[in-house]
Design a protein around this motif. Structure first.
Motif, mmCIF file in Angstrom:
data_model
loop_
_atom_site.group_PDB
_atom_site.id
_atom_site.type_symbol
_atom_site.label_atom_id
_atom_site.label_comp_id
_atom_site.label_asym_id
_atom_site.label_seq_id
_atom_site.Cartn_x
_atom_site.Cartn_y
_atom_site.Cartn_z
ATOM 1 N N GLU A 193 8.061 -8.248 -12.874
ATOM 2 C CA GLU A 193 7.746 -6.826 -12.837
ATOM 3 C C GLU A 193 8.688 -6.022 -13.728
ATOM 4 O OE1 GLU A 193 5.093 -5.888 -11.528
ATOM 5 O OE2 GLU A 193 4.581 -7.539 -10.209
ATOM 6 N N SER A 194 9.965 -6.418 -13.739
ATOM 7 C CA SER A 194 10.941 -5.690 -14.556
ATOM 8 C C SER A 194 10.690 -5.875 -16.046
ATOM 9 C CB SER A 194 12.364 -6.157 -14.220
ATOM 10 O OG SER A 194 12.653 -5.902 -12.873
ATOM 11 N N SER A 216 0.827 -1.204 0.000
ATOM 12 C CA SER A 216 0.000 0.000 0.000
ATOM 13 C C SER A 216 0.863 1.257 0.000
ATOM 14 C CB SER A 216 -0.917 -0.005 1.227
ATOM 15 O OG SER A 216 -1.703 1.150 1.265
ATOM 16 N N VAL A 217 1.859 1.261 0.871
ATOM 17 C CA VAL A 217 2.759 2.409 0.964
ATOM 18 C C VAL A 217 3.555 2.563 -0.331
ATOM 19 C CG1 VAL A 217 4.805 3.311 2.126
ATOM 20 C CG2 VAL A 217 2.951 2.334 3.468
ATOM 21 N N SER A 218 4.092 1.445 -0.836
ATOM 22 C CA SER A 218 4.948 1.479 -2.023
ATOM 23 C C SER A 218 4.180 1.921 -3.252
ATOM 24 C CB SER A 218 5.564 0.102 -2.268
ATOM 25 O OG SER A 218 6.348 -0.296 -1.172
ATOM 26 N N PHE A 247 10.283 4.217 -12.219
ATOM 27 C CA PHE A 247 9.424 3.052 -12.007
ATOM 28 C C PHE A 247 10.208 1.798 -11.637
ATOM 29 C CE2 PHE A 247 6.053 0.129 -12.697
ATOM 30 C CZ PHE A 247 4.889 0.876 -12.631
ATOM 31 N N LEU A 248 11.214 1.454 -12.433
ATOM 32 C CA LEU A 248 11.885 0.156 -12.277
ATOM 33 C C LEU A 248 12.580 -0.027 -10.925
ATOM 34 C CD1 LEU A 248 13.253 -0.420 -15.888
ATOM 35 C CD2 LEU A 248 11.261 -1.439 -14.794
ATOM 36 N N PRO A 249 13.374 0.936 -10.440
ATOM 37 C CA PRO A 249 14.011 0.741 -9.129
ATOM 38 C C PRO A 249 13.004 0.601 -7.991
ATOM 39 C CG PRO A 249 15.012 2.582 -10.294
ATOM 40 C CD PRO A 249 13.782 2.201 -11.053
ATOM 41 N N ILE A 250 11.933 1.421 -8.043
ATOM 42 C CA ILE A 250 10.931 1.361 -6.971
ATOM 43 C C ILE A 250 10.191 0.032 -7.004
ATOM 44 C CG2 ILE A 250 8.818 2.408 -6.061
ATOM 45 C CD1 ILE A 250 9.806 5.101 -6.963
ATOM 46 N N VAL A 251 9.869 -0.452 -8.204
ATOM 47 C CA VAL A 251 9.169 -1.736 -8.331
ATOM 48 C C VAL A 251 10.003 -2.865 -7.756
ATOM 49 C CG1 VAL A 251 8.486 -3.490 -10.011
ATOM 50 C CG2 VAL A 251 7.639 -1.176 -10.234
ATOM 51 N N ARG A 252 11.266 -2.880 -8.115
ATOM 52 C CA ARG A 252 12.130 -3.960 -7.616
ATOM 53 C C ARG A 252 12.236 -3.907 -6.098
ATOM 54 N NH1 ARG A 252 16.882 -5.988 -6.226
ATOM 55 N NH2 ARG A 252 17.621 -7.847 -7.282
ATOM 56 N N LEU A 283 5.000 5.048 -5.394
ATOM 57 C CA LEU A 283 5.364 4.755 -6.773
ATOM 58 C C LEU A 283 4.612 5.659 -7.749
ATOM 59 C CD1 LEU A 283 6.672 2.963 -8.953
ATOM 60 C CD2 LEU A 283 4.785 1.372 -8.675
ATOM 61 N N TYR A 284 3.291 5.706 -7.597
ATOM 62 C CA TYR A 284 2.504 6.493 -8.545
ATOM 63 C C TYR A 284 2.733 7.992 -8.384
ATOM 64 C CZ TYR A 284 0.144 2.316 -10.135
ATOM 65 O OH TYR A 284 -0.114 1.097 -10.693
ATOM 66 N N ILE A 285 2.963 8.424 -7.165
ATOM 67 C CA ILE A 285 3.291 9.835 -6.955
ATOM 68 C C ILE A 285 4.605 10.173 -7.667
ATOM 69 C CG2 ILE A 285 4.024 11.540 -5.239
ATOM 70 C CD1 ILE A 285 2.028 10.220 -3.291
ATOM 71 N N ALA A 286 5.597 9.285 -7.487
ATOM 72 C CA ALA A 286 6.908 9.510 -8.103
ATOM 73 C C ALA A 286 6.820 9.464 -9.627
ATOM 74 C CB ALA A 286 7.900 8.462 -7.604
#
Length: 562
Positions: free
Chosen positions: A446-447, A74-76, A124-129, A80-83
């Motif tokens: 995800e990547s 939830s936090v991530s 996107f990619l660093p935060i997703v990982r 993520l979307y804000i970033a």
């Protein structure tokens, strides 16, 4: 490279799993033929009671650990979307600035959108990982903490009670208020999204403590295996270890493994729906951009913020709803599998390999329920699980609190401690394998899929725009062409989601099989520390009695020592 090595190991193990699963299904079908002919005896009833204890343990751990993972998710997702939205808007703004000074008209047209997408992907990619790794880690740490400490469990929770004790605890449970339950399970309460930093801080701070305690547990299990070589157990204890092995491996196969099949279908549908949100977001961006044109909004900062903001907020909202549905489905499916297992007395009857081999039948493959019927049943299962949470689950929590103060016999205490010890061992082995595969497979998935989810609709839009200009130079139906292009380009993204989800779930099933294989030696379910304590008690008792002997008995006392 480590992630790719894990994926390579999984692909090598995959054929082994397929062959084992086919044989397992055949043996299960044969066993059911034998079990239908056998009566339910006292041994089966006793084993069913023990299974119910373990199922309640899993239900508590699932609730506790899943909530921790959902907190991180939830936090991530919000961060993520804000970033992504912020960086996309900044990229678009920077692209427009550069477009104003470039001499190339073609570059000036594509630069804002290209830089917007580029900035978004770099975020996107660093935060997703990081999100994937943190989710798996949070789930893993919570399950370990839950089963190891007394926060959620007491040794009495693992005791098989007599009918009289059961009634006594039920009577006590009625006097426990809902407030006491909330206090006992406060760690399960939802995290506040505005307290996001503390969620990550808590995860980071406890990582070292988790690793230290896990190393201690692993060392103890390793030491126990060495001690087993020097200790002699009674026939009754060896027989009990074989029953423990059967019970725990049954739970692994019939709950943990089998739950991945329906969850695979659910997750595929949810992930495809999530992928479609990006195509929908592109359409929404085109519409919002058109509206801003009509309103003549040209401010270089406000325009990109508004044009990106609406799609991002919509994707966030719908994605959250889909994530909540998937989280509910995970808990509902596991609950259903647990109930199917524990409420079927046939699962606990004694059946020998010889009896199974004497059955002559051909294996029958289970047919999948139709898509709409399957999801209709899934919604029904979720509804049933939520009702269980509001009724029976509350009673179970009160019972778990009430039983802590119950006086048990020494035999019950010993058996409860052994059951808990073995639960710790099995859950730890399963989680070790699941965490390894889950982290690797989720990161690869995800990547691969998320960039495709973002890029495909945009490429589709540009391609459709080119086609539109070739077919209709006057510019009629331009938005329709772009929209269709985004939707068509969504198809490869959806296909990749379907493939990778299948790979993820199969890797998790393989993890269950690997854990199952590591538990095939029933000696692992014997507890050397209990045996050592028993022998020490006997020796201490014998020494106390022998000290009362007079000198005339001293030689006899010495002789008995050898």
């Amino acid at each position: 490279m480590k992630i790719l090595n894990i994926y390579s190991d999984f692909k090598k193990f995959e054929p082994t799993f397929d062959k084992w699963k086919e044989e397992y299904d055949l043996q299960e079908q044969k066993a059911q033929v034998v079990l239908k002919q056998k009566p339910i005896d006292e041994v089966a009833k006793y084993e069913q009671k023990r299974a119910k204890i373990l199922v309640n343990t899993l239900a508590t751990l699932d609730e506790y650990a899943q909530t921790k993972a959902e907190d991180i998710d939830s936090v991530s997702q919000t961060l993520l979307y804000i970033a992504v939205g912020a960086l996309g808007a900044i990229g678009t703004f920077a692209g427009k600035k550069l477009a104003g000074i470039t001499k190339s008209q073609k570059l000036a047209k594509t630069l804002p959108s290209t830089m917007g997408v580029g900035f978004a992907l770099l975020t996107f990619l660093p935060i997703v990982r990081s999100t994937v790794i943190n989710q798996v880690r949070a789930n893993r740490m919570a399950r370990f903490d839950g089963i190891q400490s007394d926060k959620l469990f007491h040794n009495n929770n693992f005791a098989v009670l007599t009918d009289e004790q059961q009634k006594e605890v039920e009577k006590r449970a009625k006097n426990i208020s809902d407030t006491e339950i909330d206090g006992q399970t406060s760690a399960i309460n939802r995290a506040n999204i505005f307290n996001s930093l503390s969620v990550f801080k808590d995860l980071t701070m406890k990582q070292g403590e988790f690793q230290y305690l896990k190393n201690l547990h692993d060392k103890k299990m390793s030491d126990d295996e060495e001690k087993l070589k020097t200790l002699n157990f009674k026939e009754e204890e060896v027989k009990q270890s074989k029953k423990d092995k059967k019970l725990f491996t049954q739970i692994l196969k019939k709950v943990d493994m089998e739950s991945h099949y329906p969850l695979e279908r659910i997750e595929k549908a949810v992930n495809v729906a999530c992928s479609s949100l990006f195509a929908g977001g592109v359409l929404e961006y085109l519409v919002s951009d058109g509206i801003l044109n009509l309103l003549n909004v040209k401010h270089k900062l406000i325009r990109p913020v508004l044009s990106w903001g609406l799609p991002v907020l919509t994707i966030m909202s719908l994605n959250k709803q889909l994530a909540n549905f998937l989280n509910d489905a995970v808990k509902a499916v596991r609950y259903k599998k647990m109930q199917e297992f524990v409420n079927n007395p046939s699962n606990f009857k004694e059946v020998s390999a010889q009896e199974i081999n004497e059955v002559n039948i051909k294996g029958e493959k289970k047919e999948n329920t139709g898509f709409f019927d399957f999801f209709k049943q899934t919604f029904k299962d979720i509804d049933e699980y939520k009702k269980y949470q509001q009724t029976k689950r509350i009673e179970e929590k009160k019972f778990a609190l009430a039983v802590r103060n119950l006086s048990l016999t020494q035999k019950q205490k010993t058996q409860a401690a052994l059951l808990r010890r073995n639960a710790k061992m099995v859950i730890n082995k399963l989680d070790d394998q699941s965490q390894k595969y889950a982290s690797a497979m989720e990161t690869i998935t995800e990547s691969t899929t998320i960039p495709l989810d973002i890029i495909a609709p945009i490429l589709g839009t540009f391609s459709a725009d080119k086609l539109h200009k070739a077919v209709s130079p006057k510019g009629n139906f331009g938005l329709l062409y772009k929209g269709l292009g985004a939707l068509i380009a969504f198809l490869p993204a959806a296909m990749s989601e379907i493939y990778f989800v299948g790979q993820q779930r199969k890797a998790k099933r393989c993890a269950v099989l690997i854990a199952n294989n590591q538990l095939q030696n029933s000696d692992k379910f014997l507890d050397p520390s209990q045996k050592e304590a028993e022998e020490k008690s006997i020796l201490s008792n014998w020494t106390f009695k022998s000290s009362k002997f007079d000198k005339s008995n001293s030689f006899r006392s010495f002789k008995y020592m050898f």
